[in-house]
Write an enzyme that holds these catalytic residues in place. Structure first.
Site, PDB file in Angstrom:
ATOM      1  N   LYS A   1       1.743  17.112  20.475  1.00 53.54           N
ATOM      2  CA  LYS A   1       1.955  15.723  20.058  1.00 53.54           C
ATOM      3  C   LYS A   1       1.308  15.481  18.705  1.00 53.54           C
ATOM      4  CE  LYS A   1       1.882  13.613  24.725  1.00 53.54           C
ATOM      5  NZ  LYS A   1       3.222  13.018  24.751  1.00 53.54           N
TER       6      LYS A   1
ATOM      7  N   ARG B   1       7.104  16.216  34.883  1.00 49.12           N
ATOM      8  CA  ARG B   1       8.168  16.500  35.868  1.00 49.12           C
ATOM      9  C   ARG B   1       7.995  17.892  36.480  1.00 49.12           C
ATOM     10  NH1 ARG B   1      12.445  15.351  31.192  1.00 49.12           N
ATOM     11  NH2 ARG B   1      10.666  14.080  30.554  1.00 49.12           N
TER      12      ARG B   1
HETATM   13  N1  BES Z   1       2.791  11.620  29.223  1.00 49.18           N
HETATM   14  C1  BES Z   1       3.954  11.560  28.410  1.00 49.18           C
HETATM   15  C2  BES Z   1       4.676  10.200  28.488  1.00 49.18           C
HETATM   16  C3  BES Z   1       3.928   9.016  27.967  1.00 49.18           C
HETATM   17  C4  BES Z   1       4.155   8.559  26.670  1.00 49.18           C
HETATM   18  C5  BES Z   1       3.054   8.325  28.763  1.00 49.18           C
HETATM   19  C6  BES Z   1       3.482   7.454  26.208  1.00 49.18           C
HETATM   20  C7  BES Z   1       2.367   7.206  28.298  1.00 49.18           C
HETATM   21  C8  BES Z   1       2.590   6.771  27.025  1.00 49.18           C
HETATM   22  C9  BES Z   1       4.933  12.632  28.843  1.00 49.18           C
HETATM   23  O1  BES Z   1       4.375  13.789  29.356  1.00 49.18           O
HETATM   24  C10 BES Z   1       5.698  13.036  27.633  1.00 49.18           C
HETATM   25  O2  BES Z   1       5.117  13.563  26.740  1.00 49.18           O
HETATM   26  N2  BES Z   1       6.993  12.773  27.660  1.00 49.18           N
HETATM   27  C11 BES Z   1       7.838  13.102  26.561  1.00 49.18           C
HETATM   28  C12 BES Z   1       9.104  13.704  27.122  1.00 49.18           C
HETATM   29  C13 BES Z   1       9.984  14.340  26.090  1.00 49.18           C
HETATM   30  C14 BES Z   1       9.326  15.568  25.520  1.00 49.18           C
HETATM   31  C15 BES Z   1      11.286  14.705  26.752  1.00 49.18           C
HETATM   32  C16 BES Z   1       8.144  11.820  25.810  1.00 49.18           C
HETATM   33  O3  BES Z   1       8.252  10.768  26.415  1.00 49.18           O
HETATM   34  O4  BES Z   1       8.225  11.882  24.570  1.00 49.18           O
HETATM   35 MN    MN Z   2       3.876  15.203  27.871  1.00 50.42          MN
END
Ligand code: BES
Ligand code: MN
Ligand code: ZN
Length: 496
Positions: A274, A348
């Site tokens: 990230k 997931r």
């Molecule tokens: N933990 C994150 C989702 C999240 C984002 C929670 C902001 C709380 C606040 C999750 O694991 C994630 O990174 N999801 C990605 C999925 C994508 C790579 C398909 C996302 O939402 O960008």
């Molecule tokens: Mn994630």
């Protein structure tokens, strides 16, 4: 390893039968509606102090608008040095949400100074309003400043509540302290709260509440073939855990309500790392697991006559030499293979195995909670939970419970077309579905692992963590949906 107990003192909640002007506390909270008529407690107080309240209402100074605060210091013939008048809004619109928020707003205001004892006189009659107001009073006085030398918030040691059925007072206390337990865990820094310490805290909760508990370590997770969960954990020096908690409140009942929680104690994104900005709050990625723990903590103390289990998937998602990679194909515990195309879609993968364990252990009704997707926040904003389900009836039950608690939950569709987006060329499915409908494609992956049992997925990415404070609650972990899960459990006792 050093064990750390994440248990600060919880405020006690006591029933008080003296009239408000005689309460020997550091502050007294009085409720007011916009009608201009004083309630029973306000009348007593007004009479004692010679009509100050009526004069302030007359002057338009106190209006009784929802969440309005008017602090009055040193009223004549009033024992407490401070009377805080809180607006309850129109009495026709006074529901659990208003009760919670009004008490929490007053409590948050009072907790900005050191006050040991605070008495509430809101003149609420319905037991469910009393419960949620007490919960609010406890939530409002706890802040996220655990590691600050100079505190912003000073939790009360005693909350005195206008005399009511002892059962409602106890239930409100249980509810509020459970929401705070969830908030505290979410607020803990990831350096303190990681899978092992989280699991140890669960052991502590289980001992206090008389719950059965199993903690699966790496070796057990390996023999249990939780390869998908283990793959996510591999980049971190912190080993993963799966925690199973069981509360048997009704051995005769064949139904078994299972709560499943995503407990990623820190989500760096892994190799699909990230940006610094989007990593900043990723200690909150264990909120699903914390919510489930808060809920079962409350349900056990309330001694509800049903069977509830909680399944927590605890891992840290980090980049490292051993990290799982893009292109890896994971064999899940259930057997379905998943092609990894983004290591940041890790929740997931963890839940796939945890859901399978819950199914195998005899769950009859499933609910999972997860801070799963940013896409859910794009769709619904920060205050609303996304609900996705394979069963209209089971989902309706959850939406109803949420509505009763005034927590915002909105259902998203689960058409088969979304499922096509996660088909893979090399494995059964892939862990990302492309740009569109991201909250739903994530849910479609989860659906594969619930074996057609009634299941609802709650994406709490928005509401689990507040970037900014609300008038009734500090920023940080919110404890969102703990009250709703308890309400679902209560409704479950009746639908047997
Ligand atoms: N933990 C994150 C989702 C999240 C984002 C929670 C902001 C709380 C606040 C999750 O694991 C994630 O990174 N999801 C990605 C999925 C994508 C790579 C398909 C996302 O939402 O960008
Ligand atoms: Mn994630
Ligand atoms: Zn995540």
């Amino acid at each position: 390893m050093t064990t750390k107990a994440f248990w600060p003192a919880e405020p006690s909640v006591l029933s008080i039968s003296t009239p408000p002007h005689q309460a020997a506390t550091d502050a007294v909270v009085i409720g007011m509606d916009p009608s201009g008529r004083l309630g029973a407690s306000a009348t007593l107080l007004d009479q004692a102090c010679g009509g100050t309240l009526s004069r302030l209402i007359e002057a338009g100074e106190i209006r009784g608008k929802s969440l309005e605060l008017t602090p009055l210091y040193g009223l004549a013939n009033v024992t407490a040095p401070l009377v805080l008048v809180v607006g309850l809004g129109d009495s026709a619109e006074l529901d659990r949400g208003v009760a919670f928020r009004a008490a929490a707003t007053a409590s948050r205001h009072l907790a900005s100074r050191e006050r040991k004892r605070v008495a509430f006189f809101l003149d609420l009659s319905a037991t469910e309003l009393v419960e949620h107001a007490i919960a609010g009073a406890l939530v409002g006085c706890q802040g996220p400043d655990l590691y600050r030398r100079e505190k912003n918030r000073f939790p009360f040691s005693e909350v005195h509540w206008q005399s009511h059925h002892q059962a409602s007072i106890d239930a409100g206390k249980i509810l509020g302290n459970s929401v705070n337990l969830t908030r505290r865990l979410v607020n803990e820094p990831p350096q303190e709260l990681y899978p092992e310490t989280f699991a140890e805290f669960c052991v502590d909760v289980a001992q206090r509440r008389g719950l059965e508990i199993e903690v699966w370590d790496e070796a057990r997770l390996t023999t249990e073939r939780c390869e998908s969960l283990l793959a996510v954990a591999r980049g971190s020096v912190r080993p993963p855990r799966m925690v199973i908690l069981r509360y048997r409140g009704n051995p005769q009942d064949k139904r078994n309500l299972a709560f499943v929680g995503k407990g990623v104690t820190f989500d760096s994104g892994g190799l699909s790392i990230k940006t610094s900005d989007s990593m900043q709050d990723m200690k909150c990625d264990m909120a699903g697991a914390a919510t489930v723990l808060g809920a079962i903590n409350a349900i056990a103390q309330l001694k509800l006559p049903i069977n509830v289990s909680a399944f927590l998937g605890l891992v840290e998602n980090m980049p490292g030499g051993a990290s799982y990679k893009l292109g890896d194909v994971l064999k899940t515990r259930q057997g379905t293979t998943i092609e990894v195309l983004n290591t940041d879609a890790e929740g997931r993968l963890v839940l796939a195995d945890v859901l399978n364990v819950a199914v195998e252990q005899g769950a009859s009704h499933l609910i999972d909670l997860a801070t799963l997707t940013g896409a859910c926040m794009v769709a619904l904003g920060t205050d609303v939970t996304g609900a996705m389900s394979n069963s209209a009836d089971w989902c309706d039950e959850i939406l109803l419970a949420a509505q009763e608690c005034c927590e915002r939950v909105w259902q998203l569709p689960m058409y088969p077309e979304y499922g096509e987006l996660i088909r893979s060329e090399v494995a059964d499915i892939k862990n990302i579905g492309g740009r569109w409908g991201g909250a739903i494609t994530a849910a479609k992956l989860l659906e594969v692992f619930v074996n057609n049992l009634p299941w609802t997925h709650l994406d709490i990415a928005g509401p689990a963590f507040l970037d900014k404070p609300k008038t009734w609650q500090d920023a940080g972990g919110s404890g969102a949906l703990v009250r709703t899960l308890v309400q679902i459990a209560r409704r479950f006792t009746k639908s047997a």
